[in-house]
Motif scaffolding. Structure first.
Motif, PDB file in Angstrom:
ATOM      1  N   VAL A 112       0.852  -1.205   0.000  1.00 29.70           N
ATOM      2  CA  VAL A 112       0.000   0.000   0.000  1.00 29.70           C
ATOM      3  C   VAL A 112       0.884   1.251   0.000  1.00 29.70           C
ATOM      4  O   VAL A 112       0.667   2.194  -0.765  1.00 29.70           O
ATOM      5  N   ALA A 113       1.918   1.238   0.857  1.00 28.14           N
ATOM      6  CA  ALA A 113       2.793   2.414   0.950  1.00 28.14           C
ATOM      7  C   ALA A 113       3.479   2.675  -0.398  1.00 28.14           C
ATOM      8  O   ALA A 113       3.502   3.809  -0.888  1.00 28.14           O
ATOM      9  N   LEU A 114       4.017   1.612  -1.012  1.00 30.87           N
ATOM     10  CA  LEU A 114       4.746   1.813  -2.281  1.00 30.87           C
ATOM     11  C   LEU A 114       3.799   2.246  -3.394  1.00 30.87           C
ATOM     12  O   LEU A 114       4.125   3.128  -4.189  1.00 30.87           O
ATOM     13  N   LYS A 115       2.618   1.644  -3.437  1.00 31.58           N
ATOM     14  CA  LYS A 115       1.674   2.053  -4.495  1.00 31.58           C
ATOM     15  C   LYS A 115       1.308   3.533  -4.349  1.00 31.58           C
ATOM     16  O   LYS A 115       1.168   4.250  -5.335  1.00 31.58           O
ATOM     17  N   THR A 116       1.199   3.968  -3.097  1.00 31.55           N
ATOM     18  CA  THR A 116       0.792   5.351  -2.837  1.00 31.55           C
ATOM     19  C   THR A 116       1.853   6.349  -3.297  1.00 31.55           C
ATOM     20  O   THR A 116       1.516   7.433  -3.774  1.00 31.55           O
ATOM     21  N   ILE A 117       3.123   5.990  -3.176  1.00 29.43           N
ATOM     22  CA  ILE A 117       4.158   7.019  -3.445  1.00 29.43           C
ATOM     23  C   ILE A 117       4.871   6.874  -4.791  1.00 29.43           C
ATOM     24  O   ILE A 117       5.555   7.802  -5.206  1.00 29.43           O
ATOM     25  N   ALA A 171      12.197   6.396  -2.283  1.00 31.94           N
ATOM     26  CA  ALA A 171      12.167   5.739  -0.967  1.00 31.94           C
ATOM     27  C   ALA A 171      13.409   4.894  -0.743  1.00 31.94           C
ATOM     28  O   ALA A 171      14.044   4.425  -1.692  1.00 31.94           O
ATOM     29  N   VAL A 172      13.723   4.735   0.549  1.00 34.97           N
ATOM     30  CA  VAL A 172      14.705   3.744   0.983  1.00 34.97           C
ATOM     31  C   VAL A 172      13.911   2.776   1.847  1.00 34.97           C
ATOM     32  O   VAL A 172      13.301   3.180   2.834  1.00 34.97           O
ATOM     33  N   LEU A 173      13.882   1.507   1.430  1.00 37.58           N
ATOM     34  CA  LEU A 173      13.080   0.505   2.151  1.00 37.58           C
ATOM     35  C   LEU A 173      14.018  -0.293   3.050  1.00 37.58           C
ATOM     36  O   LEU A 173      14.945  -0.944   2.562  1.00 37.58           O
ATOM     37  N   MET A 269      -2.281  10.222   3.605  1.00 30.90           N
ATOM     38  CA  MET A 269      -3.154   9.300   4.351  1.00 30.90           C
ATOM     39  C   MET A 269      -4.346   8.899   3.476  1.00 30.90           C
ATOM     40  O   MET A 269      -4.745   7.726   3.451  1.00 30.90           O
ATOM     41  N   THR A 270      -4.902   9.872   2.746  1.00 30.45           N
ATOM     42  CA  THR A 270      -6.022   9.558   1.855  1.00 30.45           C
ATOM     43  C   THR A 270      -5.550   8.585   0.773  1.00 30.45           C
ATOM     44  O   THR A 270      -6.282   7.674   0.372  1.00 30.45           O
ATOM     45  N   GLY A 271      -4.304   8.779   0.319  1.00 37.22           N
ATOM     46  CA  GLY A 271      -3.730   7.867  -0.681  1.00 37.22           C
ATOM     47  C   GLY A 271      -3.611   6.449  -0.131  1.00 37.22           C
ATOM     48  O   GLY A 271      -3.941   5.475  -0.820  1.00 37.22           O
ATOM     49  N   PHE A 272      -3.161   6.318   1.127  1.00 39.42           N
ATOM     50  CA  PHE A 272      -3.050   4.974   1.726  1.00 39.42           C
ATOM     51  C   PHE A 272      -4.428   4.297   1.778  1.00 39.42           C
ATOM     52  O   PHE A 272      -4.558   3.107   1.494  1.00 39.42           O
ATOM     53  N   VAL A 273      -5.429   5.077   2.138  1.00 39.16           N
ATOM     54  CA  VAL A 273      -6.789   4.510   2.246  1.00 39.16           C
ATOM     55  C   VAL A 273      -7.268   4.064   0.854  1.00 39.16           C
ATOM     56  O   VAL A 273      -7.776   2.953   0.677  1.00 39.16           O
ATOM     57  N   PHE A 274      -7.045   4.940  -0.131  1.00 40.18           N
ATOM     58  CA  PHE A 274      -7.458   4.614  -1.508  1.00 40.18           C
ATOM     59  C   PHE A 274      -6.769   3.328  -1.977  1.00 40.18           C
ATOM     60  O   PHE A 274      -7.399   2.437  -2.541  1.00 40.18           O
ATOM     61  N   CYS A 275      -5.462   3.230  -1.714  1.00 34.55           N
ATOM     62  CA  CYS A 275      -4.710   2.052  -2.202  1.00 34.55           C
ATOM     63  C   CYS A 275      -5.086   0.785  -1.427  1.00 34.55           C
ATOM     64  O   CYS A 275      -5.056  -0.312  -1.982  1.00 34.55           O
ATOM     65  N   THR A 276      -5.437   0.927  -0.158  1.00 29.84           N
ATOM     66  CA  THR A 276      -5.906  -0.238   0.605  1.00 29.84           C
ATOM     67  C   THR A 276      -7.133  -0.817  -0.095  1.00 29.84           C
ATOM     68  O   THR A 276      -7.279  -2.031  -0.254  1.00 29.84           O
ATOM     69  N   ARG A 277      -8.001   0.096  -0.545  1.00 29.87           N
ATOM     70  CA  ARG A 277      -9.244  -0.352  -1.209  1.00 29.87           C
ATOM     71  C   ARG A 277      -8.944  -0.922  -2.599  1.00 29.87           C
ATOM     72  O   ARG A 277      -9.339  -2.026  -2.934  1.00 29.87           O
ATOM     73  N   THR A 278      -8.168  -0.158  -3.379  1.00 27.06           N
ATOM     74  CA  THR A 278      -8.034  -0.536  -4.790  1.00 27.06           C
ATOM     75  C   THR A 278      -7.057  -1.697  -4.995  1.00 27.06           C
ATOM     76  O   THR A 278      -7.104  -2.359  -6.026  1.00 27.06           O
TER      77      THR A 278
END
Ligand SMILES: Cc1ncc(COP(=O)(O)O)c(C=O)c1O
Length: 399
Positions: A112-117, A171-173, A269-278
């Motif tokens: 979710v985090a990676l998809k968002t950013i 990002a650095v993971l 945060m809205t992006g994380f929520v959107f990606c959790t759903r999609t």
């Protein structure tokens, strides 16, 4: 063949690992599971703490209406507030439920985090050796992996990190304590990492996130205190789970927390929520959100893991293996006595019925990984095979 070229390529990369696992399963059938010593999978045998079962029982006996239905995609506000309070106690930085969303394990949280950013072609830096699936997670979202070596003690080379960062670095993971090495990144290393990222952000006019995968942050030994990235860099995203600290990996419960002072906080945060759903998660498992709410300060028996760490580390050193002492998690990553780690792991499996994973699976050939989240007697039964291999390949035991 209906599998896409992209998935086919991903499957081929890991196909020999799968073949080895299949061989392991065949061996268990042939010789009996009790005669095959499986040190290949990080699936702890330790049961969850009693508080976990107590919470489950309490919920079953006191159900509330809608308990098994959808909730808001971010998760129950009360659970997010409990996670935020725990992170506040840990870091001294004031987080609230607005900084947290619940996720399906660390794997779900990282995706979710990676998809968002990530936009296609954005770069994500990984340190070697990396956790098996990170590569796939980055590629899931059309990111590009940039690998940065570590030193002999598996500590990130910050000079090489600085050199690897470019205008597309997003990002650095990181995972500390690390799988497969057990290394914990020190507070000083984290502070210097934050400084480098800020310098590069200023140079390129970008935001560079630390995405911190920390399912082992409480499985840490020798009195070391976990240094949180939240304390060194405001562009930090925690993407983690309770899979290991509560020994509930199959329950798929984790969370994402964003530094409260991150740029574009609310949009993120809205992006994380959107990606959790999609991405199809919709929300983290409802029952587990209700269970872990009151378990934010509960952890499995870390002293037992430390005892197993001491046992395996002491034995490997005695046999002459060259190995970095793990400071956390439940993995150990010795150097192979021969160059070909796949051949070594195969021989250990075939001749001594001990299952391990070759270093090439973590992008680091020449090493092999053993897990010690097993019973002590299981670990003890692996020692003669490891010792026989040490003798065969003429490792010199310390004098
Ligand atoms: C470093 C690391 N990240 C992520 C995961 C996946 O965690 P989860 O089961 O919570 O998705 C694991 C599991 O072993 C891991 O070792």
């Amino acid at each position: 063949m209906s599998v896409s070229a992209r998935v086919k390529k991903g499957m081929e990369v890991g196909s020999w690992i799968r073949r080895m696992f299949e061989e392991g399963i065949a061996m268990k059938k042939q010789f009996g599971a009790e005669n095959v010593i499986d040190l290949s999978l990080g699936n702890p045998v330790m049961e969850p703490p009693p508080e976990f079962k107590r919470e489950l029982k309490r919920l079953v006996e006191n159900p509330f209406p809608g308990m098994h239905g959808y909730m808001e995609n971010a998760g129950y506000p009360e659970t997010r507030a409990a996670v935020a309070a725990q992170l506040t106690r840990e870091t001294g930085i004031r987080l609230t439920q607005k900084d947290v969303i619940m996720a399906c394990g660390a794997a779900g949280a990282i995706n979710v985090a990676l998809k968002t950013i990530l936009d296609p072609g954005d770069e994500v830096i990984l340190f070697l050796p990396w956790f098996v699936d990170y590569f796939n997670y980055v590629e899931n979202h059309d990111g590009v992996v940039k690998l940065v070596p570590t030193d002999d003690g598996f500590i990130p080379r910050l000079d090489l990190l600085e050199a690897a960062i470019g205008p597309r670095t997003r990002a650095v993971l990181i995972d500390s304590p690390n799988n497969p090495t057990g290394v914990v990144y020190s507070a000083d290393l984290m502070r210097r990492m934050g400084e480098i990222l800020r310098k590069k952000e200023a140079e390129y006019g970008t935001e560079i996130f630390i995405v911190s995968d920390e399912p082992y942050k409480r499985i840490i030994y020798d009195g070391i205190k976990y240094p949180s990235p939240l304390n060194v860099h405001r562009h930090s995203i925690i993407a983690t789970s309770h899979s290991k600290d509560l020994s509930i990996a199959g329950e798929r419960i984790g969370y994402i927390a964003l530094h409260p002072e991150s740029s574009h906080h609310d949009e993120m945060m809205t992006g994380f929520v959107f990606c959790t759903r999609t991405l199809g998660f919709i929300n983290a498992p409802a029952l587990m959100q209700n269970v872990v709410r009151r378990l934010q300060d509960v952890t499995i028996r870390v002293a037992e893991y430390q005892h197993l760490r001491d046992f395996i580390y002491g034995n490997l050193v005695r046999m002459g293996y060259e190995v970095v002492k793990p400071q956390g998690a439940f993995y150990i990553f010795p150097r192979c006595p021969i160059k070909d780690d796949v051949a070594f792991v195969h021989e250990l499996q075939r001749e001594h019925h001990v299952l391990t994973v070759p270093g090439v699976a973590f992008g680091t050939p020449g090493y092999f990984r053993l897990v010690y989240c097993v019973r002590e007697e299981t670990l003890a039964r692996a020692m003669p095979g490891l010792e026989a291999m040490a003798k065969k390949y003429k490792l010199a035991a310390p004098g």
